[in-house]
Write a protein that holds these residues in place. Structure first.
Motif, PDB file in Angstrom:
ATOM      1  N   ARG A 150       0.841  -1.212   0.000  1.00 33.66           N
ATOM      2  CA  ARG A 150       0.000   0.000   0.000  1.00 33.66           C
ATOM      3  C   ARG A 150       0.867   1.249   0.000  1.00 33.66           C
ATOM      4  NH1 ARG A 150      -5.728  -1.707   2.079  1.00 33.66           N
ATOM      5  NH2 ARG A 150      -5.639  -3.667   0.957  1.00 33.66           N
ATOM      6  N   ALA A 151       1.959   1.185   0.739  1.00 25.84           N
ATOM      7  CA  ALA A 151       2.879   2.328   0.720  1.00 25.84           C
ATOM      8  C   ALA A 151       3.406   2.528  -0.701  1.00 25.84           C
ATOM      9  CB  ALA A 151       4.034   2.067   1.682  1.00 25.84           C
ATOM     10  N   TRP A 152       3.713   1.407  -1.358  1.00 30.08           N
ATOM     11  CA  TRP A 152       4.241   1.486  -2.725  1.00 30.08           C
ATOM     12  C   TRP A 152       3.236   2.137  -3.668  1.00 30.08           C
ATOM     13  CZ3 TRP A 152       7.119   1.694  -6.817  1.00 30.08           C
ATOM     14  CH2 TRP A 152       6.676   1.195  -8.042  1.00 30.08           C
ATOM     15  N   VAL A 153       1.940   1.747  -3.532  1.00 30.39           N
ATOM     16  CA  VAL A 153       0.924   2.306  -4.424  1.00 30.39           C
ATOM     17  C   VAL A 153       0.878   3.827  -4.291  1.00 30.39           C
ATOM     18  CG1 VAL A 153      -1.569   2.499  -4.820  1.00 30.39           C
ATOM     19  CG2 VAL A 153      -0.516   0.252  -4.559  1.00 30.39           C
ATOM     20  N   ILE A 154       0.941   4.292  -3.037  1.00 35.35           N
ATOM     21  CA  ILE A 154       0.870   5.741  -2.828  1.00 35.35           C
ATOM     22  C   ILE A 154       2.098   6.430  -3.417  1.00 35.35           C
ATOM     23  CG2 ILE A 154       0.819   7.544  -1.067  1.00 35.35           C
ATOM     24  CD1 ILE A 154      -0.770   5.528   0.668  1.00 35.35           C
ATOM     25  N   VAL A 155       3.273   5.855  -3.128  1.00 30.11           N
ATOM     26  CA  VAL A 155       4.501   6.453  -3.665  1.00 30.11           C
ATOM     27  C   VAL A 155       4.469   6.447  -5.188  1.00 30.11           C
ATOM     28  CG1 VAL A 155       6.995   6.152  -3.864  1.00 30.11           C
ATOM     29  CG2 VAL A 155       5.882   5.855  -1.651  1.00 30.11           C
ATOM     30  N   ALA A 156       4.095   5.287  -5.771  1.00 24.89           N
ATOM     31  CA  ALA A 156       4.088   5.168  -7.226  1.00 24.89           C
ATOM     32  C   ALA A 156       3.137   6.178  -7.843  1.00 24.89           C
ATOM     33  CB  ALA A 156       3.685   3.745  -7.629  1.00 24.89           C
ATOM     34  N   SER A 157       1.960   6.338  -7.255  1.00 26.03           N
ATOM     35  CA  SER A 157       1.008   7.241  -7.891  1.00 26.03           C
ATOM     36  C   SER A 157       1.443   8.694  -7.745  1.00 26.03           C
ATOM     37  CB  SER A 157      -0.396   7.023  -7.353  1.00 26.03           C
ATOM     38  OG  SER A 157      -0.578   7.757  -6.191  1.00 26.03           O
ATOM     39  N   VAL A 158       2.102   9.008  -6.613  1.00 23.69           N
ATOM     40  CA  VAL A 158       2.628  10.371  -6.485  1.00 23.69           C
ATOM     41  C   VAL A 158       3.678  10.626  -7.571  1.00 23.69           C
ATOM     42  CG1 VAL A 158       4.001  11.914  -5.039  1.00 23.69           C
ATOM     43  CG2 VAL A 158       2.127  10.627  -4.037  1.00 23.69           C
ATOM     44  N   ILE A 159       4.541   9.613  -7.791  1.00 21.01           N
ATOM     45  CA  ILE A 159       5.564   9.757  -8.825  1.00 21.01           C
ATOM     46  C   ILE A 159       4.921   9.924 -10.199  1.00 21.01           C
ATOM     47  CG2 ILE A 159       7.455   8.575 -10.037  1.00 21.01           C
ATOM     48  CD1 ILE A 159       8.143   7.237  -7.357  1.00 21.01           C
ATOM     49  N   VAL A 160       3.928   9.073 -10.494  1.00 26.42           N
ATOM     50  CA  VAL A 160       3.263   9.137 -11.797  1.00 26.42           C
ATOM     51  C   VAL A 160       2.581  10.486 -11.991  1.00 26.42           C
ATOM     52  CG1 VAL A 160       1.314   8.217 -13.127  1.00 26.42           C
ATOM     53  CG2 VAL A 160       2.937   6.655 -12.064  1.00 26.42           C
ATOM     54  N   CYS A 161       1.888  10.938 -10.954  1.00 29.38           N
ATOM     55  CA  CYS A 161       1.196  12.225 -11.059  1.00 29.38           C
ATOM     56  C   CYS A 161       2.184  13.360 -11.268  1.00 29.38           C
ATOM     57  CB  CYS A 161       0.363  12.492  -9.805  1.00 29.38           C
ATOM     58  SG  CYS A 161      -1.107  11.472  -9.695  1.00 29.38           S
ATOM     59  N   PHE A 162       3.259  13.330 -10.457  1.00 31.74           N
ATOM     60  CA  PHE A 162       4.250  14.398 -10.601  1.00 31.74           C
ATOM     61  C   PHE A 162       4.904  14.332 -11.980  1.00 31.74           C
ATOM     62  CE2 PHE A 162       8.599  16.008 -10.333  1.00 31.74           C
ATOM     63  CZ  PHE A 162       8.340  17.311  -9.966  1.00 31.74           C
ATOM     64  N   GLY A 163       5.205  13.100 -12.434  1.00 27.18           N
ATOM     65  CA  GLY A 163       5.819  12.921 -13.743  1.00 27.18           C
ATOM     66  C   GLY A 163       4.940  13.487 -14.850  1.00 27.18           C
ATOM     67  N   THR A 164       3.645  13.206 -14.758  1.00 26.01           N
ATOM     68  CA  THR A 164       2.723  13.708 -15.775  1.00 26.01           C
ATOM     69  C   THR A 164       2.677  15.231 -15.744  1.00 26.01           C
ATOM     70  OG1 THR A 164       1.420  11.727 -15.409  1.00 26.01           O
ATOM     71  CG2 THR A 164       0.389  13.480 -16.668  1.00 26.01           C
ATOM     72  N   TRP A 165       2.605  15.765 -14.525  1.00 21.63           N
ATOM     73  CA  TRP A 165       2.585  17.228 -14.387  1.00 21.63           C
ATOM     74  C   TRP A 165       3.850  17.823 -15.019  1.00 21.63           C
ATOM     75  CZ3 TRP A 165       6.116  20.324 -11.763  1.00 21.63           C
ATOM     76  CH2 TRP A 165       5.764  21.691 -11.712  1.00 21.63           C
ATOM     77  N   PHE A 166       5.007  17.187 -14.713  1.00 20.17           N
ATOM     78  CA  PHE A 166       6.275  17.687 -15.243  1.00 20.17           C
ATOM     79  C   PHE A 166       6.267  17.626 -16.767  1.00 20.17           C
ATOM     80  CE2 PHE A 166      10.723  17.408 -16.467  1.00 20.17           C
ATOM     81  CZ  PHE A 166      11.278  18.433 -15.714  1.00 20.17           C
ATOM     82  N   LEU A 167       5.814  16.473 -17.295  1.00 18.54           N
ATOM     83  CA  LEU A 167       5.783  16.273 -18.742  1.00 18.54           C
ATOM     84  C   LEU A 167       4.954  17.351 -19.429  1.00 18.54           C
ATOM     85  CD1 LEU A 167       6.478  14.245 -21.099  1.00 18.54           C
ATOM     86  CD2 LEU A 167       4.219  13.274 -20.693  1.00 18.54           C
ATOM     87  N   ILE A 168       3.823  17.685 -18.832  1.00 16.72           N
ATOM     88  CA  ILE A 168       2.914  18.611 -19.499  1.00 16.72           C
ATOM     89  C   ILE A 168       3.311  20.066 -19.276  1.00 16.72           C
ATOM     90  CG2 ILE A 168       0.529  19.461 -19.510  1.00 16.72           C
ATOM     91  CD1 ILE A 168      -0.297  16.546 -19.053  1.00 16.72           C
ATOM     92  N   GLU A 169       3.762  20.379 -18.062  1.00 15.82           N
ATOM     93  CA  GLU A 169       4.021  21.779 -17.740  1.00 15.82           C
ATOM     94  C   GLU A 169       5.475  22.206 -17.972  1.00 15.82           C
ATOM     95  OE1 GLU A 169       1.695  23.925 -16.859  1.00 15.82           O
ATOM     96  OE2 GLU A 169       0.025  22.518 -16.601  1.00 15.82           O
TER      97      GLU A 169
END
Lengths: 295, 330
Positions: A150-169
């Protein structure tokens, strides 16, 4: 254990963790919806089915080909994303000149087809998907027990979200995408292949949904209906956050997951409806959504 | 391609028409008479309960069509009104022992009231957001029905008594019920027809075509939309109440989002914004469900395929195409 309004801290943090995990999925899914909507102007009703397909792809990779979780994390989004690209090219691209309603209806039909086909093949009972060995077990944080996965899911999704934000912005590709969202015709006039960008954006959004599906597979049972209910909640999340901003989608996803978790502690009967109630309140107070731009 | 691209006008949903000329009125009169004739003959050939189910779903889709076809608003939450009315009617008839007409009245009032709340919230946003909000609020109603005591959760309300109309006419007989349903259906259809072709309906079309302009002409667009939403919810509720009497059960299926999808599918197949489209669509969709029922989830697949085909290649629907071929309004 500190008693807190008759509720043990253990239970409180347990539910908060669950809420945060749900929030991770809401964030990833609403992020994909927002990215797709921004450029294609289509509400992708198939998003829930594609999230489910991600989980199924992981399950199939494991059971038919013996490919494990970590590879599935990479392959499943690619495979499902590729099917998204095909769908966009063959079907969705025919609707851009029509009323947006038709995009919603088409993707609704596609979701019915995908869910129906998998229901025929695999039934509705759901199949277990084993957690990867590396993430089994958990650790005691003193105030609560934190399962590693569960800790991994949260970390992974934060990374994915941040990555997407970085990619777009923050990248050149993202700048093209933002430009095309703002004014497709003008962007194309500058020599940027907008139709290709549109196709890739759809594939990316779909891949994001599939990735969320793979992350969800070991937590929830893999079943054909797993996407149908979550997509409606995600729609509410999107209405609350407004689809104007990437960060808005992420923040509202996580915080609504947390609020849902808190509701489960204090007033469990309302936990299924609290997000919809919040949506209604937001509509009354700030109709454009918390982070939305007025159209 | 984007929301900011105002140069390409989006293809309007439904027909664009002015008020009715006299000869069109005469055609409509004939068509309504023909429909009434069909409804009289149908139960002699086809199992009456099936025909009654078709009529209930046709009315449900007509109510939905009022909103989509004439106001351009795609509600994805009409199951809430259909299902809530079914529950209320079932509860009133079974637990309170009310006569069917009162039970139906309560059902309609409940769904119209619900429509007032949902509509007031949903019309605050436009286009796709409107659809998402109605879907989300309907899901909330679904969860309410899942948890509320009077709906009996997964079991639903079973064995709803049909009772005696006005305390006199026993509706437990299929034929008596058929006459009742047919009369109510025709009355509702004519009422909807009247609404659409009234000055109110014309204003609605004006708002659909160009909202800012309608507002600049002094029409309060929001109030018109809300009134239409409440009417649509009320008629959807009437359909749900009738269905509760016909099938004698009210279950979670009636409030589930897939029921909203059914109303959309029926309308789309028959023809959005046509008077008779939802009826034709209902015959097709309900027949398909009936005959494919043993194939399980293939019904869902078939419905999905019909959605895709209709959206891509058959946006006018059956009656829409017919109307274009015959160069008349149907």
């Amino acid at each position: 254990m500190i008693p807190f309004l008759d509720i043990s801290t253990q239970a409180l943090f347990g539910q908060l963790l669950l809420g945060l995990i749900n929030g991770s999925f809401y964030a990833m899914l609403s992020l994909g919806l927002a990215v797709i909507f921004g450029l294609l102007n289509i509400i992708n009703f198939t998003h829930g089915a594609q999230y489910m397909l991600g989980a199924f792809a992981a399950w199939m990779l494991l059971n038919y080909l013996g490919i494990g979780y970590w590879w599935a994390l990479l392959l499943a989004p690619l495979i499902v994303g590729a099917t998204g690209v095909v769908l966009e090219r063959l079907l969705i691209s025919r609707l851009y000149k029509l009323d947006h309603i038709y995009g919603l209806l088409l993707t609704f039909g596609l979701a019915l087809i995908i869910q129906g086909l998998l229901r025929n093949q695999y039934g509705v009972s759901g199949m277990p998907y084993a957690m990867p060995k590396e993430l089994m077990g958990g650790r005691n944080l003193g105030f609560m027990f934190l399962p590693n996965y569960r800790a991994w899911v949260i970390v992974a999704s934060v990374i994915v979200c941040f990555g997407t934000w970085f990619l777009i912005e923050r990248t050149r590709l993202g700048a093209y995408l933002r430009a095309a969202t703002e004014n497709a015709a003008l962007t194309q006039a500058f020599g940027i292949n907008v139709p290709l960008l549109v196709t890739l954006t759809y594939g990316f959004g779909v891949g994001l949904a599939a990735l969320a599906g793979v992350l969800a597979a070991p937590i929830y049972s893999v079943n054909p209906n797993m996407g149908a209910d979550i997509i409606i909640v995600v729609f509410a999340v999107v209405v609350i956050g407004g689809m104007g901003s990437i960060l808005g989608a992420i923040v509202s996803g996580f915080s609504l997951g947390l609020i849902e978790g808190l509701t489960k502690v204090f007033y469990p009967e309302a936990s299924t409806t609290v997000i919809f109630v919040i949506m209604a309140i937001v509509l009354l107070v700030k109709p454009a959504g918390l982070f939305g731009r007025t159209a | 391609m984007t929301a900011h691209d105002a140069s390409a006008p989006a293809a309007a949903i439904g027909p664009t028409s002015a008020s009715l000329p006299r000869e069109a009125m005469a055609t409509y009169r004939l068509l309504f008479l023909g429909l009434a004739g069909l409804i009289v003959v149908a139960p002699l050939v086809i199992y009456p309960v099936f025909v009654m189910t078709v009529l209930c779903f046709a009315l449900f889709a007509c109510a939905f069509n009022l909103l989509l076809g004439y106001a351009g608003l795609l509600s994805f939450g009409h199951a809430a009104f259909f299902g809530m009315a079914a529950y209320v009617t079932g509860h009133a008839a079974k637990v309170w022992g009310l006569t069917p007409e009162l039970a139906i009245l309560l059902g309609v009032a409940a769904s119209a009231g619900l429509g007032l709340v949902v509509g007031a919230l949903a019309i605050r946003r436009q286009g796709i957001y409107f659809s998402m909000i109605t879907l989300a609020l309907a899901q909330m109603v679904f969860f309410f029905c899942l948890q509320a005591k009077f709906t009996h959760g997964e079991d639903g309300i079973q064995a709803i008594p049909r009772g005696a109309l006005f305390g006199v006419i026993d509706l437990s007989d299929d034929w008596a019920l058929y006459v009742f349903i047919a009369v109510v259906f025709m009355a509702a259809l004519l009422a909807l027809f009247r609404i659409v072709h009234s000055p109110f309906g014309q204003v609605l079309k004006a708002i659909r075509e160009n909202e800012p302009r309608a507002i600049s002409l002094g029409y309060d667009a929001a109030r018109y939309k809300l009134a239409t939403f409440v009417l649509s919810a009320g008629f959807a509720g009437l359909a749900g109440s009738l269905k509760a009497l016909v099938s004698q059960i009210a279950t979670l299926t009636d409030v589930h989002w897939s029921m909203s999808g059914e109303a959309i599918l029926i309308t789309l197949v028959g023809g959005v914004g046509t008077v008779f489209g939802p009826i034709v669509g209902s015959v097709i969709v309900i027949a398909m469900q009936n005959y494919l029922a043993q194939l399980g989830a293939w019904v869902t697949v078939a419905q999905g395929v019909i959605f895709v085909v209709c959206v891509l290649a058959f946006r006018e629907g059956i009656v829409g195409v017919l109307a274009r071929r015959l160069k008349m309004r149907l």
